[in-house]
Design a protein around this motif. Structure first.
Motif, PDB file in Angstrom:
ATOM      1  N   ILE A  70       0.868  -1.167   0.000  1.00 47.41           N
ATOM      2  CA  ILE A  70       0.000   0.000   0.000  1.00 47.41           C
ATOM      3  C   ILE A  70       0.910   1.223   0.000  1.00 47.41           C
ATOM      4  N   GLU A  71       0.902   1.951  -1.086  1.00 49.60           N
ATOM      5  CA  GLU A  71       1.744   3.133  -1.168  1.00 49.60           C
ATOM      6  C   GLU A  71       1.094   4.286  -0.402  1.00 49.60           C
ATOM      7  N   SER A  72       1.894   5.007   0.366  1.00 55.40           N
ATOM      8  CA  SER A  72       1.380   6.099   1.182  1.00 55.40           C
ATOM      9  C   SER A  72       2.438   7.183   1.323  1.00 55.40           C
ATOM     10  N   GLU A  73       1.976   8.411   1.338  1.00 55.82           N
ATOM     11  CA  GLU A  73       2.877   9.545   1.525  1.00 55.82           C
ATOM     12  C   GLU A  73       2.827  10.080   2.961  1.00 55.82           C
ATOM     13  N   LEU A  74       2.188   9.364   3.850  1.00 58.92           N
ATOM     14  CA  LEU A  74       1.894   9.913   5.173  1.00 58.92           C
ATOM     15  C   LEU A  74       3.005   9.714   6.197  1.00 58.92           C
ATOM     16  N   THR A  75       3.323   8.468   6.491  1.00 61.41           N
ATOM     17  CA  THR A  75       4.178   8.180   7.639  1.00 61.41           C
ATOM     18  C   THR A  75       5.350   7.293   7.252  1.00 61.41           C
ATOM     19  N   TRP A 106      -3.573  15.500   6.661  1.00 62.31           N
ATOM     20  CA  TRP A 106      -4.756  15.445   5.797  1.00 62.31           C
ATOM     21  C   TRP A 106      -4.522  16.078   4.425  1.00 62.31           C
ATOM     22  N   THR A 107      -3.777  17.157   4.383  1.00 62.26           N
ATOM     23  CA  THR A 107      -3.644  17.903   3.128  1.00 62.26           C
ATOM     24  C   THR A 107      -2.232  17.962   2.593  1.00 62.26           C
ATOM     25  N   THR A 371      -8.235   9.289   9.186  1.00 65.19           N
ATOM     26  CA  THR A 371      -8.782  10.236   8.215  1.00 65.19           C
ATOM     27  C   THR A 371      -7.803  10.462   7.071  1.00 65.19           C
ATOM     28  N   ALA A 372      -6.536  10.620   7.408  1.00 66.52           N
ATOM     29  CA  ALA A 372      -5.514  10.825   6.375  1.00 66.52           C
ATOM     30  C   ALA A 372      -5.436   9.623   5.435  1.00 66.52           C
TER      31      ALA A 372
END
Length: 396
Positions: A70-75, A106-107, A371-372
């Motif tokens: 799962i690609e994610s830019e968050l953490t 979130w943004t 939410t993110a």
């Protein structure tokens, strides 16, 4: 490549039955490098390694192929550090507000420094309505006296979702506004004294958890440090719900459901009970735990190797409180290091939090991360998660 013997190999038809897909899909797997096609001497068709097929069968798939990551830019969790969109979480915890960190997750935008109120304190707070708070309090009141804070949160989230006619608006502005209002409403509606707007989220949450004089900066730091931690089980549950285009309240409910497991959200409570015993006799508490053969609650981590940066920040905020000395005494003999669950438990003991406060703090903080992750899923193809089930029951 060729196969000398075919006892450890499967034909295309056998692989198709094993993976429960069409033969055409097997060829697609080969072209994508997920399977290796092998030619057998003296026979037509391709063979596939049983080991490789079994490995592929154990992975999650979508309707068109295998979802490996799962690609994610968050953490980012790297070298015993935690980063939110490239920012060290340990620094954010003592320099940003909870709302600022939520906006970052979130943004992707770093918000400006918050304005200040007339008394010089930082103005903070998500939007909230009187009607929403009233409804949440009514929902919470329905729960029995034996209900934990997280039980009350789950009920309130479901009721608030049912009352929001625009909950199926999955645009970024709508989702972020709903998330902020939901978190603020839950904190305000929980039993306990009300703290006027303008205080930080930690200050507003404090009287819901403790009657001690507030140290808002401790709770603010905890909320930030627990906001997200990559693909924890509750976050995966939230992402799966979002992939089906469930609304934000349903996504949060999915996360809360997974969080309720004894191996996830209950960890702070287990650490709290262990630390309660350790305050009387640290060495005996450690000895008893080691003798049980069970892991030491609040120590070690599956991802961090030598230190948990979240625990270090929170324990440092406790200064020279005696509970820190208790932890130090255990750490000298423990084979592992304190983690964030133990740090939360230490805060609970240091300031006489209610026993179920740790789980609730974890849940409220993690709503920011869920939410993110939901927003990332809303921007991805729908229904991309489907585990490959291998039937092992009776056949006629």
């Amino acid at each position: 490549m060729t196969a000398e013997g075919d006892e450890n190999y499967l034909t295309t038809a056998e692989v198709a039955r094993r993976l429960q897909v069409k033969p055409e899909t097997i060829y697609a797997y080969v072209s994508r490098g997920l399977l290796t096609s092998i030619r057998a001497r003296g026979r037509r068709g391709s063979l596939f390694s049983t080991t490789e097929v079994d490995r592929l069968a154990s992975r999650s798939v979508d309707h068109s192929g295998v979802v490996e990551r799962i690609e994610s830019e968050l953490t980012l969790l790297q070298h015993d550090e935690l980063y939110y969109r490239g920012h060290p979480a340990s620094s954010l915890a003592t320099s940003w507000t909870v709302e600022q960190v939520a906006n970052l997750l979130w943004t992707g935008e770093a918000p400006p420094q918050p304005s200040t109120t007339a008394d010089g304190s930082a103005a903070a707070g998500f939007a909230v309505t009187r009607e929403g708070v009233k409804l949440a309090r009514a929902a919470i009141a329905v729960a029995p006296d034996t209900a934990r804070l997280t039980d009350r949160l789950r009920v309130a989230v479901a009721v608030l979702g049912a009352a929001d006619p625009l909950r199926f608006d999955l645009s970024v502005p709508a989702v972020t506004a709903a998330a902020g209002q939901l978190i603020e409403t839950l904190v305000t509606a929980l039993p306990g004294d009300y703290v006027a707007a303008g205080a930080t989220l930690g200050a507003r949450l404090w009287p819901k958890l403790s009657d001690e004089p507030p140290r808002a900066e401790v709770l603010d730091a905890a909320l930030i440090l627990l906001a997200d931690h990559g693909l924890a089980v509750s976050t995966v549950a939230a992402r799966v719900a979002a992939s089906a285009r469930a609304n934000l309240y349903a996504v949060i409910s999915a996360g809360l459901g997974a969080l309720d497991g004894q191996y996830h959200g209950a960890a702070p409570t287990l650490a709290y009970e262990f630390l309660r015993r350790a305050q009387q006799d640290p060495l005996k508490a450690l000895s008893d735990q080691l003798r049980s053969g069970e892991p030491i609650p609040g120590f070690g981590h599956r991802i961090y190797e030598h230190r948990d940066p979240r625990a270090e920040v929170l324990l440092e905020l406790l200064g020279d409180h005696p509970i820190v000395g208790t932890i130090a005494a255990i750490s000298e003999r423990s084979p592992t290091f304190p983690n964030s669950d133990l740090a939360i438990a230490a805060i609970m003991h240091a300031y006489n939090f209610r026993p179920d406060a740790g789980d609730a703090l974890f849940a409220i903080a993690r709503m920011i991360g869920w939410t993110a992750h939901a927003l990332e899923e809303y921007a991805a193809p729908a229904l991309r998660f489907r585990a490959m089930g291998i039937y092992t029951g009776q056949t006629t």
